[in-house]
Design a protein around this motif. Structure first.
Motif, PDB file in Angstrom:
ATOM      1  N   LYS A  38     -16.298  -4.981  86.888  1.00 22.39           N
ATOM      2  CA  LYS A  38     -16.607  -3.640  87.416  1.00 22.39           C
ATOM      3  C   LYS A  38     -17.436  -3.745  88.699  1.00 22.39           C
ATOM      4  O   LYS A  38     -17.266  -2.959  89.630  1.00 22.39           O
ATOM      5  CB  LYS A  38     -17.318  -2.802  86.357  1.00 22.39           C
ATOM      6  CG  LYS A  38     -16.330  -2.336  85.275  1.00 22.39           C
ATOM      7  CD  LYS A  38     -16.974  -1.596  84.160  1.00 22.39           C
ATOM      8  CE  LYS A  38     -17.346  -0.198  84.585  1.00 22.39           C
ATOM      9  NZ  LYS A  38     -17.705   0.631  83.411  1.00 22.39           N
ATOM     10  N   PHE A  45      -9.630  -5.609  92.958  1.00 20.50           N
ATOM     11  CA  PHE A  45      -8.464  -5.526  92.062  1.00 20.50           C
ATOM     12  C   PHE A  45      -7.566  -4.323  92.330  1.00 20.50           C
ATOM     13  O   PHE A  45      -8.040  -3.263  92.739  1.00 20.50           O
ATOM     14  CB  PHE A  45      -8.925  -5.470  90.595  1.00 20.50           C
ATOM     15  CG  PHE A  45      -9.883  -6.575  90.272  1.00 20.50           C
ATOM     16  CD1 PHE A  45      -9.475  -7.895  90.349  1.00 20.50           C
ATOM     17  CD2 PHE A  45     -11.204  -6.298  89.938  1.00 20.50           C
ATOM     18  CE1 PHE A  45     -10.352  -8.929  90.087  1.00 20.50           C
ATOM     19  CE2 PHE A  45     -12.088  -7.325  89.672  1.00 20.50           C
ATOM     20  CZ  PHE A  45     -11.671  -8.641  89.754  1.00 20.50           C
ATOM     21  N   GLN A  46      -6.279  -4.514  92.023  1.00 24.10           N
ATOM     22  CA  GLN A  46      -5.329  -3.404  92.147  1.00 24.10           C
ATOM     23  C   GLN A  46      -5.520  -2.432  90.998  1.00 24.10           C
ATOM     24  O   GLN A  46      -5.423  -1.228  91.171  1.00 24.10           O
ATOM     25  CB  GLN A  46      -3.909  -3.958  92.095  1.00 24.10           C
ATOM     26  CG  GLN A  46      -3.522  -4.654  93.384  1.00 24.10           C
ATOM     27  CD  GLN A  46      -2.069  -5.069  93.367  1.00 24.10           C
ATOM     28  OE1 GLN A  46      -1.508  -5.399  92.324  1.00 24.10           O
ATOM     29  NE2 GLN A  46      -1.459  -5.057  94.533  1.00 24.10           N
ATOM     30  N   THR A  47      -5.799  -2.981  89.780  1.00 27.73           N
ATOM     31  CA  THR A  47      -5.960  -2.128  88.601  1.00 27.73           C
ATOM     32  C   THR A  47      -7.425  -2.109  88.200  1.00 27.73           C
ATOM     33  O   THR A  47      -7.988  -3.163  87.882  1.00 27.73           O
ATOM     34  CB  THR A  47      -5.133  -2.695  87.421  1.00 27.73           C
ATOM     35  OG1 THR A  47      -3.859  -3.084  87.911  1.00 27.73           O
ATOM     36  CG2 THR A  47      -4.999  -1.694  86.298  1.00 27.73           C
ATOM     37  N   PRO A  48      -8.065  -0.927  88.215  1.00 31.23           N
ATOM     38  CA  PRO A  48      -9.458  -0.868  87.776  1.00 31.23           C
ATOM     39  C   PRO A  48      -9.545  -1.146  86.275  1.00 31.23           C
ATOM     40  O   PRO A  48      -8.568  -0.961  85.546  1.00 31.23           O
ATOM     41  CB  PRO A  48      -9.890   0.564  88.095  1.00 31.23           C
ATOM     42  CG  PRO A  48      -8.657   1.317  88.362  1.00 31.23           C
ATOM     43  CD  PRO A  48      -7.527   0.375  88.577  1.00 31.23           C
ATOM     44  N   VAL A  49     -10.697  -1.609  85.822  1.00 33.97           N
ATOM     45  CA  VAL A  49     -10.795  -1.985  84.423  1.00 33.97           C
ATOM     46  C   VAL A  49     -12.065  -1.403  83.797  1.00 33.97           C
ATOM     47  O   VAL A  49     -13.109  -1.337  84.436  1.00 33.97           O
ATOM     48  CB  VAL A  49     -10.711  -3.528  84.307  1.00 33.97           C
ATOM     49  CG1 VAL A  49     -11.918  -4.219  84.884  1.00 33.97           C
ATOM     50  CG2 VAL A  49     -10.452  -3.973  82.886  1.00 33.97           C
ATOM     51  N   ASP A  79     -10.174  -1.950  77.844  1.00 35.22           N
ATOM     52  CA  ASP A  79      -8.851  -2.235  78.435  1.00 35.22           C
ATOM     53  C   ASP A  79      -8.471  -3.696  78.206  1.00 35.22           C
ATOM     54  O   ASP A  79      -9.334  -4.575  78.156  1.00 35.22           O
ATOM     55  CB  ASP A  79      -8.873  -2.019  79.956  1.00 35.22           C
ATOM     56  CG  ASP A  79      -9.044  -0.561  80.320  1.00 35.22           C
ATOM     57  OD1 ASP A  79      -8.812   0.294  79.448  1.00 35.22           O
ATOM     58  OD2 ASP A  79      -9.432  -0.293  81.470  1.00 35.22           O
ATOM     59  N   MET A  91      -5.807  -7.670  82.973  1.00 35.61           N
ATOM     60  CA  MET A  91      -4.578  -8.035  83.682  1.00 35.61           C
ATOM     61  C   MET A  91      -4.758  -9.469  84.200  1.00 35.61           C
ATOM     62  O   MET A  91      -5.886  -9.970  84.283  1.00 35.61           O
ATOM     63  CB  MET A  91      -4.346  -7.105  84.883  1.00 35.61           C
ATOM     64  CG  MET A  91      -4.486  -5.643  84.572  1.00 35.61           C
ATOM     65  SD  MET A  91      -3.171  -5.033  83.540  1.00 35.61           S
ATOM     66  CE  MET A  91      -1.907  -4.724  84.737  1.00 35.61           C
ATOM     67  N   GLU A 112      -4.759 -10.536  87.169  1.00 34.53           N
ATOM     68  CA  GLU A 112      -5.689 -10.608  88.311  1.00 34.53           C
ATOM     69  C   GLU A 112      -7.148 -10.671  87.820  1.00 34.53           C
ATOM     70  O   GLU A 112      -7.979 -11.368  88.419  1.00 34.53           O
ATOM     71  CB  GLU A 112      -5.489  -9.430  89.274  1.00 34.53           C
ATOM     72  CG  GLU A 112      -5.618  -8.064  88.632  1.00 34.53           C
ATOM     73  CD  GLU A 112      -5.577  -6.918  89.654  1.00 34.53           C
ATOM     74  OE1 GLU A 112      -5.757  -7.140  90.858  1.00 34.53           O
ATOM     75  OE2 GLU A 112      -5.386  -5.758  89.209  1.00 34.53           O
ATOM     76  N   HIS A 113      -7.453  -9.981  86.718  1.00 35.41           N
ATOM     77  CA  HIS A 113      -8.825 -10.014  86.195  1.00 35.41           C
ATOM     78  C   HIS A 113      -9.125 -11.378  85.583  1.00 35.41           C
ATOM     79  O   HIS A 113     -10.177 -11.967  85.812  1.00 35.41           O
ATOM     80  CB  HIS A 113      -9.028  -8.933  85.121  1.00 35.41           C
ATOM     81  CG  HIS A 113      -8.654  -7.562  85.594  1.00 35.41           C
ATOM     82  ND1 HIS A 113      -7.811  -6.734  84.888  1.00 35.41           N
ATOM     83  CD2 HIS A 113      -9.005  -6.877  86.704  1.00 35.41           C
ATOM     84  CE1 HIS A 113      -7.660  -5.602  85.544  1.00 35.41           C
ATOM     85  NE2 HIS A 113      -8.370  -5.662  86.651  1.00 35.41           N
TER      86      HIS A 113
END
Ligand code: 4AD
Length: 458
Positions: free
Chosen positions: A314, A320-324, A328, A331, A333-334
């Motif tokens: 956070k 990141f493309q997708t917030p987390v 959740d 992804m 990338e995380h």
């Protein structure tokens, strides 16, 4: 056919001065006025053996010179004139085993991996696949060695199953019933089928593995698993090889310790037994690979909770493309950010929210998380999915009921919690994923002989 493996000739100086017969496929060829040279590879080593041909001794060598041709060659092994510390063979007799036409697709020194995927039967003849498949073989042997030498029993779990271990419903159905317009309902369809009920290819041998571990203490399975996931990514295939140990009397920290020890054993085995292959991958696929693996094998892996990881992610939301948010699923990338940029080494991420994990995982006292861990490695992401199993009958039934699972399909599994239940843990390691990690190859399609992915089967 009496002949010597080329690897033996390179390993053993006693061959120098001896007349020897080798077989193999022509990898390169070069012709000059009086002499011709070709390099032969028989698959037993990454190295090619140079065959030196005195043209005055042979009538027509045209067919021998074509790439892809298979030959049987006899002659004296001598020290190489050009390459220090190497050997070559002065040909006295060459027998053509299989001619190869000029349209042989492997004409260039290096082809792209994408192109090679279009010729699966021939890509195995490239240096890359020669090296990948040998590393794969050594990794598999090392996995067996590790477990066998630590009192684990190798169990063969069924491939056809009636229960969905991961509960994700991504299973390939096994059926003998074809299209039939007289069958009106799903129930009729299932009743008409071979087993008189619905069956599928197993996504994991874990549930049966737990049965065996409750008698033998420490077991492992090593076989194919099948997932009909439509994820067309660089790390998913529909058929992969799955290593699944299951250990009685083990809690989450115990299984984490074993997983780390096993991965390090496998890495050391590859470094020791595949030096040429690892040099090749270091040079062509990931610079610094050998150094990285030596480092990984000699240092502790990181351990971080899911909750800590979410806080870090956070704080770096702009990356990141997708917030987390907490709760959740992570992804790729995380996962890669945490292992590659924060830990810079393999990391066990622990204690995930119970809603995003499977029914069989042990519920933690906080009521929110389960005693699960994924091993994330730089460059690949998740290679191991692991957990302590729920050993308490009531809690297991509650988790299954919440997910709307049919308890009748899991009778054996549930009964383990009735009769002498013990704390136990296990994990699943994807063989292809660890091969990607130790070779630096980025697409899972390039570490398996015939990859099966959504929309493709060759
Ligand atoms: O995390 P997963 O889904 O865990 C299980 O199946 C557990 N039942 C294992 C257990 O505890 N005995 O899968 C385990 C591992 C993943 O970490 C990954 O390495 C590999 O299996 N895997 C795949 N590899 C390639 N393609 C796929 N579609 C894969 N799905 C899982």
């Amino acid at each position: 056919m009496k002949h010597t493996d080329i690897v033996e000739i390179f390993k053993n100086p006693e061959y120098i001065g001896k007349t020897t017969t080798v077989c193999g496929w022509v990898r390169t060829s070069r012709d000059s006025k009086n002499m011709a040279f070709l390099e032969l590879n028989d698959g037993t080593t990454l190295k090619h053996l140079q065959i030196v041909i005195d043209k005055s001794k042979m009538s027509d060598i045209t067919e021998f010179m074509r790439l892809g041709t298979s030959l049987k060659v006899t002659g004296e092994i001598v020290k190489s004139v050009v390459a220090k510390d190497s050997v070559e063979l002065n040909a006295e007799e060459i027998i053509l085993l299989g001619a190869c036409p000029g349209d042989y697709p492997l004409q260039k020194k290096r082809h792209t991996l994408e192109y090679l995927r279009t010729i699966p039967a021939l890509r195995v003849r490239t240096n890359t696949f020669n090296a990948v498949l040998r590393v794969r073989s050594i990794v598999s042997a090392a996995i067996h060695e590790y477990f066998q030498s630590h009192h684990y029993v190798y169990i063969h779990t069924p491939i056809i199953t009636a229960s969905d271990c991961e509960g994700a419903g991504e299973m390939f159905r096994v059926t003998t019933v074809g299209f039939n317009k007289d069958i009106k309902t799903e129930e009729e369809y299932d009743a008409a089928d071979f087993f008189r009920r619905r069956a599928a290819l197993s996504v994991s041998g874990q549930l049966e593995g737990e049965v065996a571990a409750m008698a033998l203490g420490k077991i492992y399975t090593f076989g194919p698993s099948f997932r009909a996931e439509k994820s067309n990514t660089q790390r998913h295939v529909a058929e992969f090889w799955h290593v699944e140990p299951e250990v009685a009397f083990a809690e989450l920290p115990d299984i984490i310790e074993m997983a780390e020890d096993m991965i390090k054993y496998v890495i050391n085995a590859v470094l020791d037994r595949c030096p040429d292959e690892m040099q090749f991958f270091d040079k062509h696929f990931e610079n610094g690979l050998i150094e990285k693996l030596k480092n990984v094998a000699s240092h502790d892996f990181a351990v971080m909770t899911y909750t800590e990881a979410i806080e870090i992610l956070k704080k770096n939301a702009d990356r990141f493309q997708t917030p987390v948010e907490w709760g959740d699923d992570l992804m790729t990338e995380h996962e890669r950010f945490i292992s590659e940029e924060i830990c810079k080494k393999p990391v066990f991420l622990t204690n995930y929210p119970k809603e995003i994990k499977s029914f069989y995982m042990k519920q933690n006292p906080d009521g929110k998380t389960v005693a699960a861990t994924d091993l994330l490695v730089p460059g690949v992401g998740e290679i191991i999915g692991c957990s302590e199993r729920e050993a308490d009958l009531d809690k297991l039934l509650e988790a299954m009921n919440i997910r709307g699972m049919k308890l009748s399909e899991y009778g054996d599994y549930i009964s383990l919690r009735k009769y002498g239940s013990v704390p136990h843990s296990g994990f699943g390691l994807g063989l292809e994923r660890i091969i990607m990690y130790v070779t630096g190859i980025q697409n899972i399609r390039d570490v398996i002989l015939y990859p099966r992915t959504v929309g493709t089967i060759s």
